[in-house]
Scaffold this motif. Sequence first.
Motif, short mmCIF file in Angstrom:
data_model
loop_
_atom_site.label_atom_id
_atom_site.label_comp_id
_atom_site.label_asym_id
_atom_site.label_seq_id
_atom_site.Cartn_x
_atom_site.Cartn_y
_atom_site.Cartn_z
N THR A 114 0.84 -1.10 0.18
CA THR A 114 -0.06 -0.16 -0.21
C THR A 114 0.82 1.11 0.02
O THR A 114 2.02 1.29 0.38
CB THR A 114 -0.91 -0.07 1.24
N LEU A 133 -1.51 6.86 1.45
CA LEU A 133 -2.84 6.47 1.88
C LEU A 133 -3.10 5.92 3.39
O LEU A 133 -4.19 5.88 3.71
CB LEU A 133 -3.25 5.53 0.88
N ILE A 189 -8.69 3.45 5.52
CA ILE A 189 -9.20 3.28 4.32
C ILE A 189 -9.56 1.52 4.14
O ILE A 189 -10.39 1.23 3.53
CB ILE A 189 -8.04 3.73 3.08
N GLU A 208 -8.00 9.54 3.40
CA GLU A 208 -8.41 10.17 2.13
C GLU A 208 -7.78 9.64 0.80
O GLU A 208 -6.93 9.00 0.90
CB GLU A 208 -8.13 11.66 2.21
N ARG A 209 -8.57 9.83 -0.35
CA ARG A 209 -7.96 9.26 -1.48
C ARG A 209 -7.66 10.19 -2.55
O ARG A 209 -7.36 9.82 -3.80
CB ARG A 209 -9.38 8.33 -2.10
N SER A 210 -7.43 11.37 -2.17
CA SER A 210 -7.15 12.27 -3.15
C SER A 210 -5.87 11.94 -3.89
O SER A 210 -5.60 12.59 -5.32
CB SER A 210 -7.16 13.65 -2.65
#
Lengths: 248, 572
Positions: free
Chosen positions: B168, B172, B228, B564-566
């Motif tokens: 990962t 993230l 996440i 967050e996934r930005s």
Amino acid sequence: MVYKPQFYPGATSVAENRRKHMSGKVEKLRDISDDDLTLMLGHRAPGSDYPSTHPPLAEMGEPDCSIRQTVEATPGAKAGDRVRYVQFVDSMYNAPATPYFRSYAAAINFRGVDPGTLSGRQVVEARERDMEQLAKFQLETEMTCPALASLRGATVHGHSLRLPEDGLMFDMLDRTRKEGNIVIMHKDQVGRPIDKKVNLGKPMSEAEAAKRTTIYRVDNVAFRNDKEVIEWVHRVFDQRTIYGFKPE
Amino acid sequence: MANDRKKMFAKHMEIKFTKEHGSNKMEGGEITDMVGKYYRLGVEQNPRKVEMKKAGQEIAKKRGLAGYNPMMHCGGIPLGQRALTPSFISGTDMMVEIDDLHYVNNAAMQQMWDDIRRTVVVGMDMAHETLEKRLGIEVTPETINHYLETLNHALPGGAVVQEHMVETHPALVDDCYVKVFTGDDELADEIDKQFLIDINKQFPADQAETIKAAIGKTSWQAAHIPTIVSRVTDGAQTSRWMAMQVGMSFISAYSMCAGEAAVADLSYAAKHAGVLSMGEMLPARRARGPNEPGGISFGHFADIIQTSRVTPEDPAKVALEVVGGGCMLYDQIWLGSYMSGGVGFTQYATAAYTNNILDDNLYYDVDYINDKYDGAAKTGKDNKVKATLEVVKDIATESTIYGLENYEKYPTTLEDHFGGSQRATSLSAAAGCATAIATGNGNAGLSAWYLSMYLHKEAHGRLGFFGYDLQDQCGATNVLSYQSDEGLALELRGPNYPNYAMNVGHQGGYSGITSAAHAGRGDAFAVNPLIKVCFADELLPFDFTAPRKEFGRGALREFEPAGERSLIIPAK
């Protein structure tokens, strides 16, 4: 000695009014015609037949049983009426009724009714003509003030809101209005416009509402001053608690 | 006891109901006025509703499909026929739009639940015994530090042992980590400070001593998997993700054979024998795995909230923070979404943590108790009043009637708590928490909760919605039931307790009462010291010492969430 129901404790006017509502011995204050009632309820057109969900019981060939022998069906059940509702909203600013006492009044004095009790509204479901009988009774008697109570099927908020200057409990959907010194209803329970303005009569004066109300308020009859009611609540609480601990 | 004291809600009511917000024309008047003006200004009066309306129109145009349209409400008459007013977060001066207290609109609320759901506490001692006694591998503070460094690489999704492996992206999963804690000061001294939750530093001295004595020489990992990951999966995943990475880290840190049988023991310890979930698994009818809100006992939740170690001298504040957090988690997320749906539950829940109405009631009770029961509401163990039915009746009756009369004297508070369920929650929570603080007994507090419900119902001839008839009219009977499951200590009850499973407006109050009993005594924890220490950690994105303030920051769009996934989506 013949048993005489006491209904409710308390030595105040509020307690006495609660006893009146529960006993059904309330004063009739106004007349509402059958057609006007039908219009306001909004379930069918005035003068039309009652829609039914099954044939009359007499035609259904029901089996004989002890329950049927003991309990006579209500008129609505006998005819096969569908189940419909009437829902009242009562202001906390001294409306005559409160949800629990509408429910008690319905359950004690009417058969075949299914009362539901919430904080801002009180609904009764029953076979349609049975429901209408109850609705008429509650609308025509001192249980209802047309300014401080109203029929509301949906969008019911208002019971706890400050009264507008005209004294009519706030209604988002504006179902009732004051015209001159009377209150009219121009929309049905769920806010659909109806063909005529139904005359609901004069609002109660502040003094009359305070006299007839079933809610305790510190600016009228304070709850803390009705010692017998509080004592009775404590007794119920004691009994329920102790029974759970040691049921005997 | 005079009850005409300065009301804690007065300032907030004045701003809400006598000052204009947006263009709602709430200007002038007094908070005691019984007559109000209704301008029927619709959604245009409120800045947030205007923003939402515009967004709805843009979305409908963009996608060619109808969406949010406030004119769809009941015959084209939109919300806002009365004034749309803001709210204040209780205990703060933060004024927020009520829409922003729905968890969908509030990143802090989401993160509070994320931080609980992605957390497990894992024992280290079983693994160390396996290493030492079975494999003869020496475990020292140095090896523990090395293992923790390895695990803080692996837990977020970094590979160890393998040589060709996806991983990962660290940016993230930067909220993922593990720390350790122990009741053994000597061992704690040897642990690299970056990895340690220092009980001596985080807790007042007396609480630290109690907690260390309870934990003893055992050592524990507070593990938080990535937000996440938890959002994509569920709470039951937390122990699995953690256990896999714990196993791999042991293999790497202690140079074990990847296939040797002892690895299975380490895995078993991490997944089952030595793991503490925040919530228990639920039965099939409400099927959820561990670490979902319906399984979090009120005692666990009381320990998750950390106010008790920050303001131990103010047990009312401790209870109020737990009530606020509990109403958000149990009402808004658990009952409001898992068990039901839509938006209505938020309206119920916020009543307990906005505009200081509950706070005013509880602090009045504290004064009443201190006056009448010789300081019994002050933090302490020797000053408590004996938990009898007479004491319950006295405190609950005074508390409830005081609260009822506030609604009658201040119509703006009645309008703010415009539903009976909101009022019932606030009144009963005050009565319950006050009685628990005075007696140090959670079940006495629960008993007061039910009496408050009875009194409220009789005074106003109304209570909450249908469920209050069920839950609150039979509740007194199971406070002290001879049947052990029904008469359970409040600390061990939870959202899945019989009759508690369906009714909004209760579970936050119950958890508040639980914490009040222990905060009143000055206890270091309510039911589990491991959970209390696990969340005593500033590195968590959500500040568990002040959940209400955090909800306010979320509503004001000041809260920075995790997960967050930005990084991996097109920039806008």
